[in-house]
Scaffold this motif. Structure first.
Motif, mmCIF file in Angstrom:
data_model
loop_
_atom_site.group_PDB
_atom_site.id
_atom_site.type_symbol
_atom_site.label_atom_id
_atom_site.label_comp_id
_atom_site.label_asym_id
_atom_site.label_seq_id
_atom_site.Cartn_x
_atom_site.Cartn_y
_atom_site.Cartn_z
ATOM 1 N N LYS A 259 71.649 -2.390 34.266
ATOM 2 C CA LYS A 259 71.585 -1.797 35.607
ATOM 3 C C LYS A 259 71.002 -0.394 35.550
ATOM 4 C CE LYS A 259 75.387 -4.308 37.618
ATOM 5 N NZ LYS A 259 76.844 -4.350 37.677
ATOM 6 N N ALA A 260 71.525 0.412 34.627
ATOM 7 C CA ALA A 260 71.072 1.797 34.521
ATOM 8 C C ALA A 260 69.595 1.855 34.132
ATOM 9 C CB ALA A 260 71.912 2.540 33.491
ATOM 10 N N LEU A 261 69.217 0.988 33.202
ATOM 11 C CA LEU A 261 67.843 0.968 32.715
ATOM 12 C C LEU A 261 66.892 0.633 33.859
ATOM 13 C CD1 LEU A 261 66.688 1.345 29.884
ATOM 14 C CD2 LEU A 261 66.714 -1.114 29.605
ATOM 15 N N LEU A 262 67.246 -0.381 34.639
ATOM 16 C CA LEU A 262 66.385 -0.797 35.744
ATOM 17 C C LEU A 262 66.316 0.280 36.819
ATOM 18 C CD1 LEU A 262 67.276 -4.551 36.196
ATOM 19 C CD2 LEU A 262 65.124 -3.580 35.423
ATOM 20 N N SER A 263 67.423 0.939 37.079
ATOM 21 C CA SER A 263 67.374 1.923 38.158
ATOM 22 C C SER A 263 66.686 3.204 37.698
ATOM 23 C CB SER A 263 68.764 2.192 38.708
ATOM 24 O OG SER A 263 69.344 3.279 38.049
ATOM 25 N N ALA A 264 66.509 3.372 36.383
ATOM 26 C CA ALA A 264 65.824 4.573 35.888
ATOM 27 C C ALA A 264 64.310 4.446 35.965
ATOM 28 C CB ALA A 264 66.233 4.861 34.448
ATOM 29 N N VAL A 265 63.807 3.229 36.137
ATOM 30 C CA VAL A 265 62.356 3.062 36.193
ATOM 31 C C VAL A 265 61.843 3.617 37.514
ATOM 32 C CG1 VAL A 265 60.470 1.413 36.203
ATOM 33 C CG2 VAL A 265 62.474 0.990 34.805
ATOM 34 N N ASP A 271 58.531 5.821 49.433
ATOM 35 C CA ASP A 271 59.568 5.550 50.417
ATOM 36 C C ASP A 271 60.850 4.988 49.813
ATOM 37 O OD1 ASP A 271 58.037 6.491 52.407
ATOM 38 O OD2 ASP A 271 57.263 4.540 53.034
ATOM 39 N N VAL A 272 60.778 4.634 48.519
ATOM 40 C CA VAL A 272 61.977 4.109 47.880
ATOM 41 C C VAL A 272 62.992 5.236 47.738
ATOM 42 C CG1 VAL A 272 62.891 3.249 45.697
ATOM 43 C CG2 VAL A 272 60.817 2.262 46.641
ATOM 44 N N THR A 273 64.190 5.011 48.199
ATOM 45 C CA THR A 273 65.194 6.066 48.075
ATOM 46 C C THR A 273 65.763 6.021 46.665
ATOM 47 O OG1 THR A 273 66.860 4.551 48.873
ATOM 48 C CG2 THR A 273 65.905 6.066 50.473
ATOM 49 N N THR A 274 66.089 7.182 46.169
ATOM 50 C CA THR A 274 66.601 7.237 44.812
ATOM 51 C C THR A 274 68.047 7.706 44.819
ATOM 52 O OG1 THR A 274 65.642 9.423 44.667
ATOM 53 C CG2 THR A 274 64.386 7.629 43.703
ATOM 54 N N ASP A 275 68.681 7.659 45.968
ATOM 55 C CA ASP A 275 70.042 8.196 46.062
ATOM 56 C C ASP A 275 71.058 7.331 45.317
ATOM 57 O OD1 ASP A 275 68.870 10.058 47.614
ATOM 58 O OD2 ASP A 275 69.465 9.168 49.525
ATOM 59 N N ALA B 224 55.367 9.282 42.580
ATOM 60 C CA ALA B 224 55.894 8.856 43.872
ATOM 61 C C ALA B 224 57.254 9.481 44.129
ATOM 62 C CB ALA B 224 55.985 7.337 43.932
ATOM 63 N N GLY B 225 58.013 9.673 43.044
ATOM 64 C CA GLY B 225 59.355 10.188 43.205
ATOM 65 C C GLY B 225 59.454 11.678 43.456
ATOM 66 N N ILE B 226 58.514 12.475 42.938
ATOM 67 C CA ILE B 226 58.732 13.920 42.999
ATOM 68 C C ILE B 226 57.643 14.726 43.698
ATOM 69 C CG2 ILE B 226 60.216 14.009 40.957
ATOM 70 C CD1 ILE B 226 57.775 15.110 39.462
#
Lengths: 333, 332
Positions: A259-265, A271-275, B224-226
């Motif tokens: 999970k962590a690995l995938l969310s770190a990519v 527009d993708v939120t990273t919260d 894209a992120g920063i």
């Protein structure tokens, strides 16, 4: 391609593979410990499929790939390729079996001899394992160069005259020379530019279709693995933490590390939120001194008491999905 | 997003040429861009597209010979950095313009402690004594999230992991509160989980310190992120420049479009086959007289062989160096 009812044959079976590198210290070079690069890894690769092996640097994925081909003398465990046990076979006997199993290396700069021409490089396995005459060999080399998209006219050039992507093609042609069934691709695209990566990956896919190859595709690039692999194994600190079919793994990762690995990519979309991102704290522990209990317990966001005590068992939680985590252990749930 | 803020850096028509045994290499051709206060400018491009060389030329970090900055202007704080003498430039570098290099393994000096290397810019630029510098060094290590900072000052670089070393590099670059931070592929050598940590750190520091950042990378996901604004380089030239949403939602240059299609994603739809950009990047043997992307472009025509397109504005803060975009903007 997968799960269409028919029983597929296992081409590679690895069980409890261990590869420890000893550490010697002191005046008398006493054996003081081991770097447990690969520490009890089990997986199967079915005929004609691509198994992606992902993980961070230092997790042992390359060592695992090399150990499967017996480029190392493994510490313990068993490796079967095409039903034949090669885990303990002496290197001399292994040599005769090499034509069926080949490798594409990470760095096309370092894995090609700068003093040999392309013809010499691709032809070397042919002179070693076949009794083709000069003419036959050259014809085969040309055929291979066509197959990987290199111009025949360049057969007498040296590696430095080619670009990175072309060099990787030479490496692939060399691996294909003896009509192998199984190829370990160790980060074949890591050293290449984005626009060239796609070219090499497409080539690998075309060759697989045409020649029915089976790949172990080692990479740290999760998006590329999603593209090329049928099933994916995730490695952390010498152990496989999860093996799942590709779509299941990317849509519903089971292990907290996956999970962590995938969310770190980072996603190429502003527009993708990273919260809701999982940011792991700290670094990977040293493989010479892994933590007690679960290897991931020092960084796991969902750590429990039991994780510091017992090592989780690597088990099948649903058909085709294997995970090593106490959260997915029936006895604790 | 800061718009209309004062410019901190204004680069015009920068050209850098390397003299090699095989002849000249025109690594940077007519690059112009500007950086506003507090803005994060992302620079993307393949290796050899001139992104690093551009930034090194700005602050005179390229050895000359073989490098030669032919002409152009780099305006920073009312002066042209290319005309500035070496001593003044040395005062600016490190103090007012910080630099984070790509490889954290080789850019720290292995024979000095991390503390020494952190104190060095403070003593040199801020005139601090050792004690004050030490206190500030502890603060800096805290700032970049290294636990046990006071203790770790006495450690040597090899006692840090890759991610930690990159944090140290960032701390050194931040030491004198620079107005501009240039980060050259600062996360490329790191693992994704460590990269995610560093990206979070940079976002946080930006809010806290409000400096302008130039972030060089080949990873469009990171951008894209920063980034606030993105500059795409190809063959030593800027081919497109736009706010970050524009680049990803409405790319105009054929190269940017193709680049966005070649990368696979970890979520969303999975394509059966990857799009490829056929061919190789151009050799930069001579000053360009034609579009650098013409050989790999799907929509190139004979004009692309004859002339090198200039950047034209096609919308709010969006400019593109392509004849096709030029036509569209004229019609509009």
């Amino acid at each position: 391609m997968l799960d269409n009812g028919q029983k597929r044959e296992k081409l590679v079976e690895v069980s409890d593979l261990k590869m420890h590198f000893p550490i010697y210290a002191g005046l008398f070079r006493k054996h003081v410990g081991d770097v447990k690069a690969v520490d009890g890894v089990s997986f199967d690769i079915f005929d004609g499929e691509t198994l992606g092996l992902v993980g961070e640097s230092g997790c042992g994925k390359s060592t695992c790939g090399r150990a499967v081909l017996r480029l190392y003398d493994i510490t313990s465990g068993s490796v079967k390729i095409g039903g034949r046990e090669i885990g303990a076979t002496p290197q001399g006997d292994l040599r005769k079996m090499r034509p069926t199993m080949q490798m594409v290396f990470q760095d096309p700069q370092a894995s090609l001899n700068p003093r040999m021409t392309v013809e010499g490089i691709i032809g070397e396995p042919l002179s070693e394992h076949t009794d083709l005459d000069r003419k036959g060999k050259l014809a085969k080399v040309h055929e291979l160069m066509d197959a990987v998209g290199l111009n025949r006219a360049f057969s007498s050039r040296y590696p430095h005259e080619f670009s990175g992507g072309q060099r990787q093609r030479i490496g692939i042609a060399r691996a294909l020379a003896l009509n192998p069934k199984f190829i370990v691709c160790d980060e074949p695209i890591a050293a290449l530019d984005v626009s060239i990566q796609a070219q090499v990956v497409n080539l690998l896919e075309d060759l697989q279709k045409k020649l029915g190859l089976t790949y172990l595709f080692i990479s740290h690039d999760l998006s590329m693995v999603r593209h090329i692999a049928d099933r994916v194994a995730v490695m952390y600190l010498g152990k496989i933490v999860e093996v799942s079919p590709r779509d299941a793994l990317y849509s519903d990762p089971l292990h907290p590390y996956t999970k962590a690995l995938l969310s770190a990519v980072p996603e190429p979309d502003p527009d993708v939120t990273t919260d809701d991102r999982v940011i792991l704290q700290g670094d990977v522990p040293s493989p010479s001194n892994p933590p007690k209990g679960c290897n991931f317990c020092t960084r796991c966001p969902a750590v429990m008491d039991i994780c510091h005590e017992n090592e989780p068992e690597f088990r099948e939680v649903s058909p085709g999905r294997f995970v090593a985590c106490h959260h997915h252990n029936e006895t604790t749930n | 997003m800061p718009d209309g803020g004062p410019l901190v850096l204004d680069v015009q028509n920068l050209n850098t040429v390397f003299a090699t045994r095989g002849g000249e290499v025109h690594a940077v051709n007519n690059v112009s861009f500007s950086l506003k206060k507090g803005e994060l400018l992302g620079v993307v491009g393949e290796s050899g597209s001139g992104k690093s060389v551009t930034m090194m030329s700005l602050i005179g970090l390229l050895p000359s010979p073989p490098a030669e900055v032919r002409n152009g202007k780099v305006m920073f704080d009312g002066r042209d950095l290319l005309q500035t003498d070496a001593n003044t430039l040395r005062d600016i570098r490190g103090a007012r313009i910080g630099f984070v290099f790509q490889d954290p393994m080789t850019s720290l000096n292995p024979v000095f402690t991390v503390g020494y290397q952190l104190r060095e810019p403070l003593i040199r630029h801020m005139g601090m004594n050792k004690k004050a510098a030490n206190a500030r060094a502890v603060e800096l290590l805290d700032l970049v999230g290294i636990p046990d900072a006071a203790q770790r000052l006495k450690d040597f670089p090899h006692q840090f992991s890759g991610g930690m070393r990159q944090r140290v590099m960032i701390a050194i670059a931040l030491a004198c509160d620079p107005e501009v931070l240039i980060a050259d592929e600062p996360t490329t050598a790191l693992d994704v989980t460590i990269q995610a940590q560093i990206l979070e750190l940079v976002k946080e520091l930006r809010q806290k310190l409000g400096m302008a950042i130039i972030w060089i990378t080949h990873d469009l996901g990171v951008i894209a992120g920063i980034a606030d604004r993105v500059m795409v380089m190809y063959g030593g030239q800027v081919v497109e420049q736009a706010p970050v949403r524009e680049i990803f939602k409405n790319p105009q240059h054929p190269y940017t479009k193709a680049l966005l299609q070649t990368i696979p994603h970890v979520s969303g739809e999975r394509s059966e086959r990857l799009q490829v950009i056929e061919g190789q990047p151009p050799m930069l043997g001579a000053a360009p007289t034609a579009c650098p992307f013409r050989d790999r472009c799907d929509v190139s025509h004979d004009r692309c062989e004859r002339e090198n397109p200039e950047r034209v504005n096609t919308g709010a803060g969006h400019d593109v160096a392509c004849f096709l975009a030029e036509k569209e903007s004229m019609n509009a």
